[in-house]
Design an enzyme around this catalytic site. Structure first.
Site, PDB file in Angstrom:
ATOM      1  N   CYS A 235     -37.730   5.289 -57.258  1.00 12.50           N
ATOM      2  CA  CYS A 235     -38.479   6.247 -58.086  1.00 12.50           C
ATOM      3  C   CYS A 235     -39.727   5.560 -58.653  1.00 12.50           C
ATOM      4  O   CYS A 235     -39.615   4.664 -59.492  1.00 12.50           O
ATOM      5  CB  CYS A 235     -37.573   6.731 -59.211  1.00 12.50           C
ATOM      6  SG  CYS A 235     -38.413   7.536 -60.573  1.00 12.50           S
TER       7      CYS A 235
ATOM      8  N   CYS B  67     -39.973   5.405 -62.400  1.00 12.14           N
ATOM      9  CA  CYS B  67     -39.022   4.449 -62.989  1.00 12.14           C
ATOM     10  C   CYS B  67     -39.577   3.032 -62.950  1.00 12.14           C
ATOM     11  O   CYS B  67     -39.413   2.268 -63.904  1.00 12.14           O
ATOM     12  CB  CYS B  67     -37.689   4.506 -62.246  1.00 12.14           C
ATOM     13  SG  CYS B  67     -36.876   6.117 -62.319  1.00 12.14           S
TER      14      CYS B  67
END
Length: 125
Positions: A43, A46
């Protein structure tokens, strides 16, 4: 700051309960699991948020950060029955919660986790 990683969803309640019992500030970060190729989350949000979240929490006396990876992309994306979505209402990743004996409290979601001002206000700096 102490960090505790919960790699299996079935261990989540036990690890969070142990942290909350200490009476110290507890934060839970839900994020995409790291890929073996890069050792970074699949991600991109993230990857950006992780160091900023840690920088914000480090100054909080005795804080505990529970790291809760949600799995690989296929386990998370579009899976409305993922345990963390169903049990805790995790809408997207990254999501950072304040956690107490009552369960999840305030949260920051996605780009909010990479906003230094919002992070500082959220953790109480």
């Amino acid at each position: 700051m102490k960090s505790v990683r919960v790699n299996k969803t079935e261990n989540f309640d036990q690890e969070v309960a142990k942290a909350v019992e200490t009476g110290k500030p507890v934060f839970v970060l839900f994020f995409g699991t790291e890929t073996p190729e890069t050792s970074e989350s699949w991600c991109p949000d993230c990857v950006i948020a992780d160091p900023l979240v840690r920088q914000a929490i480090i100054p909080i006396k005795d804080a505990i950060l529970i790291e809760a990876p949600v799995g690989d992309r296929n386990e998370w994306k579009g899976n409305t029955t993922h345990t963390y979505r169903v049990r805790f209402g995790v809408p997207a990743i990254p999501t950072l919660f304040k956690w107490s004996a009552a369960g999840p409290g305030e949260k920051l979601v996605e780009e909010e986790c990479a906003d230094k001002e919002k992070l500082a206000k959220f953790v109480g700096n």
